[in-house]
Each structure stands twice: as C-alpha cells, then as structure tokens.
Design a protein around this motif. Structure first.
Motif, mmCIF file in Angstrom:
data_model
loop_
_atom_site.group_PDB
_atom_site.id
_atom_site.type_symbol
_atom_site.label_atom_id
_atom_site.label_comp_id
_atom_site.label_asym_id
_atom_site.label_seq_id
_atom_site.Cartn_x
_atom_site.Cartn_y
_atom_site.Cartn_z
ATOM 1 N N PRO A 1 -38.117 -3.761 17.135
ATOM 2 C CA PRO A 1 -37.341 -4.810 17.495
ATOM 3 C C PRO A 1 -37.995 -6.009 16.362
ATOM 4 O O PRO A 1 -38.639 -6.549 17.013
ATOM 5 C CB PRO A 1 -37.165 -5.365 19.186
ATOM 6 N N PHE A 2 -36.848 -6.610 15.853
ATOM 7 C CA PHE A 2 -37.303 -7.948 14.740
ATOM 8 C C PHE A 2 -36.920 -9.223 15.506
ATOM 9 O O PHE A 2 -37.579 -10.219 16.092
ATOM 10 C CB PHE A 2 -36.750 -7.701 13.793
ATOM 11 N N SER A 3 -35.628 -8.599 16.656
ATOM 12 C CA SER A 3 -34.913 -9.925 17.847
ATOM 13 C C SER A 3 -33.909 -9.193 18.477
ATOM 14 O O SER A 3 -34.608 -7.270 18.270
ATOM 15 C CB SER A 3 -34.270 -10.938 16.561
ATOM 16 N N LYS A 4 -33.533 -10.460 19.001
ATOM 17 C CA LYS A 4 -32.682 -9.036 20.299
ATOM 18 C C LYS A 4 -31.609 -8.470 19.361
ATOM 19 O O LYS A 4 -31.627 -7.224 20.499
ATOM 20 C CB LYS A 4 -32.102 -10.717 20.856
ATOM 21 N N LYS A 5 -31.377 -8.314 18.682
ATOM 22 C CA LYS A 5 -30.168 -7.494 17.867
ATOM 23 C C LYS A 5 -30.533 -6.492 17.294
ATOM 24 O O LYS A 5 -29.445 -5.875 16.546
ATOM 25 C CB LYS A 5 -28.956 -8.858 18.243
ATOM 26 N N LYS A 6 -30.974 -6.879 16.209
ATOM 27 C CA LYS A 6 -32.361 -6.681 15.113
ATOM 28 C C LYS A 6 -33.444 -5.570 15.581
ATOM 29 O O LYS A 6 -34.479 -5.566 15.747
ATOM 30 C CB LYS A 6 -32.842 -7.884 14.175
ATOM 31 N N LYS A 7 -32.822 -3.948 15.421
ATOM 32 C CA LYS A 7 -33.526 -2.420 15.765
ATOM 33 C C LYS A 7 -32.885 -1.879 14.760
ATOM 34 O O LYS A 7 -34.309 -0.797 15.441
ATOM 35 C CB LYS A 7 -33.204 -2.139 17.497
ATOM 36 N N TRP A 8 -32.936 -1.874 14.076
ATOM 37 C CA TRP A 8 -33.684 -1.012 12.269
ATOM 38 C C TRP A 8 -33.712 -2.021 11.070
ATOM 39 O O TRP A 8 -33.466 -2.893 11.322
ATOM 40 C CB TRP A 8 -31.602 -0.482 11.753
ATOM 41 N N CYS A 9 -34.146 -1.345 10.385
ATOM 42 C CA CYS A 9 -34.761 -1.539 9.110
ATOM 43 C C CYS A 9 -34.330 -0.830 8.116
ATOM 44 O O CYS A 9 -33.734 0.933 8.590
ATOM 45 C CB CYS A 9 -36.435 -0.899 9.418
ATOM 46 N N LEU A 10 -33.832 -1.419 6.979
ATOM 47 C CA LEU A 10 -33.021 -0.477 5.879
ATOM 48 C C LEU A 10 -34.616 0.442 5.331
ATOM 49 O O LEU A 10 -35.416 -0.354 4.685
ATOM 50 C CB LEU A 10 -33.074 -1.925 4.888
ATOM 51 N N LYS B 1 -32.410 -12.024 5.113
ATOM 52 C CA LYS B 1 -32.839 -10.811 5.005
ATOM 53 C C LYS B 1 -32.361 -10.000 6.236
ATOM 54 O O LYS B 1 -33.602 -9.185 6.854
ATOM 55 C CB LYS B 1 -34.361 -11.253 5.438
ATOM 56 N N THR B 2 -30.568 -10.009 6.977
ATOM 57 C CA THR B 2 -30.097 -9.179 7.428
ATOM 58 C C THR B 2 -28.919 -8.937 7.072
ATOM 59 O O THR B 2 -28.235 -9.219 6.710
ATOM 60 C CB THR B 2 -29.960 -10.055 8.650
ATOM 61 N N ILE B 3 -28.430 -8.047 7.282
ATOM 62 C CA ILE B 3 -27.904 -6.743 6.731
ATOM 63 C C ILE B 3 -26.909 -6.044 8.033
ATOM 64 O O ILE B 3 -27.484 -5.984 8.832
ATOM 65 C CB ILE B 3 -27.773 -5.605 5.641
ATOM 66 N N THR B 4 -25.307 -6.328 7.755
ATOM 67 C CA THR B 4 -24.606 -5.753 9.502
ATOM 68 C C THR B 4 -23.924 -4.743 8.890
ATOM 69 O O THR B 4 -24.083 -4.235 7.950
ATOM 70 C CB THR B 4 -23.463 -6.842 9.323
ATOM 71 N N ARG C 1 -21.075 -1.156 14.818
ATOM 72 C CA ARG C 1 -22.056 -1.934 14.463
ATOM 73 C C ARG C 1 -23.314 -2.052 14.898
ATOM 74 O O ARG C 1 -24.233 -2.832 16.093
ATOM 75 C CB ARG C 1 -21.586 -3.462 14.173
ATOM 76 N N TYR C 2 -24.618 -2.304 13.414
ATOM 77 C CA TYR C 2 -26.139 -2.672 13.846
ATOM 78 C C TYR C 2 -25.871 -3.081 13.299
ATOM 79 O O TYR C 2 -25.767 -3.632 11.555
ATOM 80 C CB TYR C 2 -26.444 -1.196 13.175
ATOM 81 N N MET C 3 -27.383 -3.781 12.865
ATOM 82 C CA MET C 3 -28.139 -5.254 12.673
ATOM 83 C C MET C 3 -29.447 -4.346 11.620
ATOM 84 O O MET C 3 -29.987 -3.796 12.573
ATOM 85 C CB MET C 3 -28.159 -6.110 13.295
ATOM 86 N N ALA C 4 -29.627 -4.775 11.067
ATOM 87 C CA ALA C 4 -30.936 -3.876 10.247
ATOM 88 C C ALA C 4 -31.379 -5.091 9.501
ATOM 89 O O ALA C 4 -30.916 -6.131 9.049
ATOM 90 C CB ALA C 4 -30.145 -3.046 9.086
ATOM 91 N N HIS C 5 -32.761 -5.375 8.992
ATOM 92 C CA HIS C 5 -33.508 -6.038 8.522
ATOM 93 C C HIS C 5 -33.328 -5.419 6.971
ATOM 94 O O HIS C 5 -34.108 -4.316 6.769
ATOM 95 C CB HIS C 5 -35.673 -5.683 8.878
ATOM 96 N N ASP C 6 -33.261 -6.403 6.535
ATOM 97 C CA ASP C 6 -32.984 -6.572 4.605
ATOM 98 C C ASP C 6 -34.193 -7.229 3.633
ATOM 99 O O ASP C 6 -34.096 -8.427 3.905
ATOM 100 C CB ASP C 6 -32.513 -6.201 4.147
ATOM 101 N N ASN C 7 -35.867 -6.559 4.109
ATOM 102 C CA ASN C 7 -36.931 -7.830 3.387
ATOM 103 C C ASN C 7 -36.500 -8.215 2.031
ATOM 104 O O ASN C 7 -36.717 -9.415 1.899
ATOM 105 C CB ASN C 7 -37.907 -6.791 3.740
ATOM 106 N N ASP C 8 -36.133 -7.833 1.483
ATOM 107 C CA ASP C 8 -35.722 -8.101 -0.564
ATOM 108 C C ASP C 8 -34.070 -8.459 -0.782
ATOM 109 O O ASP C 8 -33.901 -9.121 -1.838
ATOM 110 C CB ASP C 8 -35.978 -7.097 -1.278
#
Length: 74
Positions: A61-70, A14-17, A38-45
């Motif tokens: 924020p989802f975690s320390k580095k993941k603050k972006w959503c697809l 559920k994470t993309i870079t 580089r950004y870590m983004a949330h990819d739910n599907d």
C-alpha cells in the motif's frame, strides 16, 4: 493479482484511476449485467493518459486507497 483496465483519470500526481468492467449474467433472470470497479494505481513516471489500456498489479500500500502499481501500458 493483475488486472487490465482503462485509465479514467491522471489528474493526481503519480496516481491514475483505472476502470475495470466485469460482465456477468444474473443467476435468476439471465440478463447480462456490467459491474464497474475503480482502482487507484501508482504511476511513478506520469506516463499514462486517459483512455490508455493498462495492466496493473497488486503491491504494497502507498496510501489508504492506493494498493496497485502500473505494470505496463498495453
């Protein structure tokens, strides 16, 4: 905020870079430079694959580095 970039990796669950390249000119020497971020983004599907052009947006924020959503695959 929204950014457009290319998916570099989808190996995490559920994470993309996403890689975003910014071109700018050096103020003194006038050479064109490329800055890569580089950004870590949330990819739910888990729908993205490496090489896809995507639109990501800032979210809670989802975690320390993941603050972006697809938002969408372009």
């Amino acid at each position: 905020k929204e950014r457009i970039g290319i998916v570099a990796s989808n190996k995490s669950e559920k994470t993309i870079t996403v890689i975003i390249q910014i071109r700018y000119q050096h103020p003194k020497y006038e050479k064109t430079l490329i800055k890569t971020k580089r950004y870590m983004a949330h990819d739910n599907d888990n729908q993205c694959n490496p090489g896809d052009l995507v639109l990501i947006e800032e979210c809670a924020p989802f975690s320390k580095k993941k603050k972006w959503c697809l938002k969408e695959i372009i």
